[in-house]
Motif scaffolding. Structure first.
Motif, PDB file in Angstrom:
ATOM      1  N   ALA A  60      85.236 -81.241  45.226  1.00 47.62           N
ATOM      2  CA  ALA A  60      84.777 -80.483  46.377  1.00 47.62           C
ATOM      3  C   ALA A  60      84.017 -79.357  45.945  1.00 47.62           C
ATOM      4  O   ALA A  60      84.854 -78.408  45.216  1.00 47.62           O
ATOM      5  N   SER A  61      82.925 -79.253  46.429  1.00 51.15           N
ATOM      6  CA  SER A  61      82.064 -78.029  46.039  1.00 51.15           C
ATOM      7  C   SER A  61      82.055 -76.975  47.281  1.00 51.15           C
ATOM      8  O   SER A  61      81.293 -77.487  48.411  1.00 51.15           O
ATOM      9  N   LEU A  62      82.339 -75.828  47.443  1.00 52.16           N
ATOM     10  CA  LEU A  62      82.551 -75.187  48.504  1.00 52.16           C
ATOM     11  C   LEU A  62      81.492 -74.050  48.599  1.00 52.16           C
ATOM     12  O   LEU A  62      81.507 -73.308  49.464  1.00 52.16           O
ATOM     13  N   SER A  63      80.356 -74.307  47.788  1.00 55.64           N
ATOM     14  CA  SER A  63      79.416 -73.367  47.516  1.00 55.64           C
ATOM     15  C   SER A  63      77.874 -74.249  47.331  1.00 55.64           C
ATOM     16  O   SER A  63      77.869 -75.424  47.030  1.00 55.64           O
ATOM     17  N   GLY A  96      81.321 -67.551  42.552  1.00 58.18           N
ATOM     18  CA  GLY A  96      82.064 -66.118  42.711  1.00 58.18           C
ATOM     19  C   GLY A  96      81.754 -65.500  43.812  1.00 58.18           C
ATOM     20  O   GLY A  96      82.648 -64.809  44.603  1.00 58.18           O
ATOM     21  N   SER A  97      80.548 -65.305  44.320  1.00 55.60           N
ATOM     22  CA  SER A  97      80.185 -64.420  45.524  1.00 55.60           C
ATOM     23  C   SER A  97      80.518 -65.126  46.695  1.00 55.60           C
ATOM     24  O   SER A  97      80.404 -64.494  47.904  1.00 55.60           O
ATOM     25  N   THR A 124      80.511 -67.992  37.793  1.00 50.04           N
ATOM     26  CA  THR A 124      79.589 -66.649  37.669  1.00 50.04           C
ATOM     27  C   THR A 124      80.310 -65.607  38.520  1.00 50.04           C
ATOM     28  O   THR A 124      79.659 -64.889  39.261  1.00 50.04           O
ATOM     29  N   PRO A 125      81.533 -65.427  38.544  1.00 50.43           N
ATOM     30  CA  PRO A 125      82.156 -64.289  39.217  1.00 50.43           C
ATOM     31  C   PRO A 125      81.975 -62.910  38.752  1.00 50.43           C
ATOM     32  O   PRO A 125      81.805 -62.794  37.462  1.00 50.43           O
ATOM     33  N   THR A 126      82.046 -61.837  39.362  1.00 52.87           N
ATOM     34  CA  THR A 126      82.203 -60.544  38.916  1.00 52.87           C
ATOM     35  C   THR A 126      83.492 -60.415  38.480  1.00 52.87           C
ATOM     36  O   THR A 126      84.467 -61.290  38.910  1.00 52.87           O
ATOM     37  N   ASP A 189      78.813 -55.310  38.432  1.00 51.48           N
ATOM     38  CA  ASP A 189      78.068 -56.028  39.430  1.00 51.48           C
ATOM     39  C   ASP A 189      77.242 -57.473  38.911  1.00 51.48           C
ATOM     40  O   ASP A 189      76.844 -58.034  39.457  1.00 51.48           O
ATOM     41  N   ALA A 190      77.765 -57.558  37.630  1.00 53.86           N
ATOM     42  CA  ALA A 190      77.164 -58.678  37.071  1.00 53.86           C
ATOM     43  C   ALA A 190      78.398 -59.771  36.688  1.00 53.86           C
ATOM     44  O   ALA A 190      79.486 -59.361  36.916  1.00 53.86           O
ATOM     45  N   ALA A 191      77.977 -60.825  36.537  1.00 53.03           N
ATOM     46  CA  ALA A 191      78.740 -61.946  36.264  1.00 53.03           C
ATOM     47  C   ALA A 191      79.812 -61.730  34.995  1.00 53.03           C
ATOM     48  O   ALA A 191      79.278 -61.369  33.785  1.00 53.03           O
ATOM     49  N   CYS A 192      81.113 -61.570  34.947  1.00 52.40           N
ATOM     50  CA  CYS A 192      81.942 -61.676  34.034  1.00 52.40           C
ATOM     51  C   CYS A 192      82.313 -62.684  33.054  1.00 52.40           C
ATOM     52  O   CYS A 192      82.611 -62.804  31.769  1.00 52.40           O
ATOM     53  N   ALA A 193      81.683 -63.992  33.638  1.00 55.80           N
ATOM     54  CA  ALA A 193      81.828 -65.065  32.919  1.00 55.80           C
ATOM     55  C   ALA A 193      81.017 -66.313  33.507  1.00 55.80           C
ATOM     56  O   ALA A 193      80.533 -65.992  34.596  1.00 55.80           O
TER      57      ALA A 193
END
Length: 687
Positions: A60-63, A96-97, A124-126, A189-193
């Motif tokens: 399931a993709s929730l984004s 991530g957002s 791509t979460p912060t 504010d940047a992606a940590c991974a």
């Protein structure tokens, strides 16, 4: 000596399998006389869909993901994707957002998927988004654990908290801390991974391209003597292409396939092994008998230069998987930690695009350099020259001792055992599978039911760790250095040598392992005398690649080398189960048929008959070992399994009491060590 300029290396344009070749004029640089080919290189612009998820993971993709993103590329690789979680969903993907906008109900669904051995992925979460997401999943897991144990015990807040800490819920906070330790140099504010995937006992971290790397370059002669001192340059990746995002998604897809395959192998083994064979294997090593407490995979990058003299670290990658086991020896009061480090240095071609282009070429094959690098005339390939890694166990309390580590410097096939004497391990044959998924599996190597008689069925005692490499690594030598509790391994590939004369230069052919995937395995085992609290593994990693260059007058040859400063990561290990609990299982007759009469020896005969009929689950006394002093996670699993067996055989239970005047009896469980109140005993009514 004239200072050598930093090398550039061209790349291969492979579009639909065709290489675009261009020639280089003599005006561009001095020609040594050798025939050579110049490559004008570009990567493909599109996702090549190199690896697909073949494991049965309805997703399931929730984004909604941008077309150029790892999330969109991964969706293309999944077998079936819906926009909402369904009953059979085993993999959930969210940006991530968007993670902070998920409802509590959806978070609880995701926590249940994790308990059911599915996967949760966040793209791509912060750092803050990742931490908040894990915290919310942690709360969802804690609620599931509380419901699980509340069905059996009436717990105090302290007992409930200890049980949650001992479970998968407690593991989430450790994972969060570990993941934060692997993040390098990203803005808030940047992606940590690029992507993080959480599984029941496995998790995956793929580095972000937002990282600013320090790149080290230096030159040596072909014997390894430095002829140009190292210089350091900062580098940050620019805009990524759909092709690069596809390579990221390939890495995640391959991890999912590998992890599911390993789980299937374990399940198949458990199905084929009878309980008798498990008892007969009581001398098996812990790591042969049990899956790892937990497995973590770190996907980082290998640096090299592109044709534009810019640093790049894709598509080559260094992937490290840490699997660890922890057990506690009661008699000697020692912890033992065994860590297996699997390293895959992926230097091979990616979907037909080969930026190292050393493989498969003849000894007289050379590449010409671009006009803006007039100091060099010829170059050959790019290959693995060195990989350095180390492991060290650290902690503030107890006496830490390195027991052993492999491979040895000789790089030969070797196997050895690390004896743990009376430490025990267990299989999950006669316990509650659901409870094990909640966290018992990760602790099971020190959980044992070793009471009288039949309670040992499905339980085996491990007496050692078996460690060692199954084969030697040809063409990649290794030197092992041990200092106190730290072991370092330095792998070295043989440098390319040159022969011949001007105009007829030839080079060695690089060994396959140096230009394809190099699979390395390092093992280490430590003991900790008088342990307390948790211990941390410190890991270092540094790959290096090199390219052979011939100076324009062909009298000087160098190997230009590229690496990052050595990366150091800290990884907290889940503490072993150190708290031994003694439990008793007994029967109480509550009501007689005539309300008064006591039948002689009825109690003893009833218990004996019960043991004969339910030998798999009944024991007068049994012990379990918990990671938290007041936890009842293991006991709950054992009791729930027993109740499930009794429910499945309800028709037989009254017959055990027949002829003894018993109208009702109750089966109880009690812990000697702590004041734990049983909420629901098992009542049998004889009609």
């Amino acid at each position: 000596m004239k200072k050598y300029m930093q090398w550039m290396f061209a790349a291969i344009l492979m579009t639909s399998g065709n290489m675009i070749l261009t020639s280089c004029s003599d005006d561009d640089h001095t020609n040594s006389g050798n025939d050579h080919t110049d490559y004008n290189i570009e990567e493909p612009a599109t996702d090549q869909l190199g690896i697909r998820v073949t494991a049965n993971l309805p997703a399931a993709s929730l984004s909604q993901f941008d077309e150029k993103s790892t999330g969109a590329a991964l969706i293309k690789r999944l077998p079936r994707v819906t926009s909402a979680i369904q009953e059979d969903t085993k993999f959930v993907l969210v940006k991530g957002s968007d993670a902070g906008n998920l409802s509590d109900a959806v978070i609880n669904q995701m926590a249940q998927i994790l308990v059911d051995e599915g996967y949760l992925a966040i793209e791509t979460p912060t750092e803050q988004q990742l931490n908040d997401f894990i915290d919310r999943i942690d709360k969802g897991l804690a609620a599931i654990v509380e419901d699980y144990v509340d069905d059996v015990f009436d717990l105090t807040p302290e007992q409930k908290e200890a049980t949650v800490r001992a479970s998968m819920a407690g593991r989430m906070s450790e994972r969060k801390e570990n993941l934060n330790n692997y993040m390098r140099g990203t803005a808030s504010d940047a992606a940590c991974a690029e992507m993080v995937i959480l599984g029941a006992t496995d998790y995956f971290f793929m580095e972000s391209d937002n990282v600013e790397d320090k790149i080290i370059t230096y030159a040596t002669d072909t014997d390894g003597n430095i002829v140009e001192k190292p210089t350091e340059t900062s580098y940050q990746a620019g805009e990524l292409t759909a092709y690069r995002y596809g390579l990221y998604a390939d890495g995640a897809a391959q991890w999912l396939n590998d992890t599911e395959s390993e789980k299937d192998t374990v399940k198949d083994t458990e199905k084929t092994q009878s309980r008798a064979s498990r008892r007969a294997s009581s001398n098996m090593a812990v790591n042969d008998l049990e899956s790892a407490c937990e497995t973590f995979t770190h996907h980082q990058n290998i640096n090299y230069k592109t044709s534009a003299n810019k640093f790049s670290y894709k598509p080559k990658a260094c992937q490290t998987t840490l699997s660890y086991w922890g057990v506690h020896n009661m008699s000697s009061n020692r912890d033992y930690y065994y860590v297996s480090q699997k390293v895959v240095l992926s230097l091979g071609a990616n979907n037909g695009t080969d930026l190292f282009y050393a493989r498969g070429q003849k000894s007289d094959f050379w590449l010409g350099v671009a006009p803006n690098w007039k100091n060099y005339d010829l170059m050959y390939g790019n290959y693995l020259t060195k990989y350095e890694t180390s492991m060290n166990l650290k902690g503030d309390k107890g006496i830490i001792k390195g027991e052993a580590a492999t491979p040895e410097t000789a790089n030969q096939t070797i196997t050895q055992s690390i004896n743990l004497t009376t430490s025990s391990s267990t299989s999950s044959t006669n316990t509650d599978t659901y409870g094990f998924t909640l966290g018992v599996t990760s602790a099971s190597v020190t959980a044992s039911v070793n009471g009288g008689g039949s309670a040992t069925k499905g339980k085996t005692n491990g007496t050692s760790f078996a460690m060692g490499n199954s084969k030697s690594i040809k063409d990649l030598s290794v030197v092992k250095n041990t200092a106190n509790t730290k072991t370092t391994w330095i792998y070295s590939g043989k440098d390319v040598q040159v022969s011949g004369k001007v105009g007829k230069w030839e080079h060695d052919i690089v060994a396959d392992i140096l230009v394809n995937d190099a699979n390395l395995m390092n093992d280490a085992c430590w003991s900790v005398e008088n342990p307390s609290g948790e211990y941390t593994l410190e890991i270092q990693s540094q790959p290096e690649v090199g390219m052979l260059l011939i100076y324009n007058n062909s009298t000087n040859r160098v190997v230009e080398r590229t690496k990052t400063p050595i990366d150091t990561y800290t990884h907290k290990l889940k503490k072993p189960n150190r708290y031994l609990q003694t439990w008793r299982m007994f029967i109480v007759i509550n009501e007689w048929m005539d309300g008064i009469k006591y039948y002689s020896n009825a109690q003893t005969n009833l218990e004996n008959d019960f043991k004969r009929n339910f030998s798999d689950i009944f024991s007068d006394v049994f012990t379990v070992c918990e990671s938290e002093e007041n936890s009842v996670l293991l006991a709950t699993s054992i009791i729930k399994h027993a109740k499930r067996v009794l429910d499945a055989n309800k028709d037989q239970l009254p017959g055990i009491a027949e002829g003894r005047g018993v109208k009702q009896f109750t089966i109880y469980w009690r812990c000697d060590n702590t004041n734990i109140k049983l909420r629901n005993a098992y009542v049998v009514r004889v009609e």
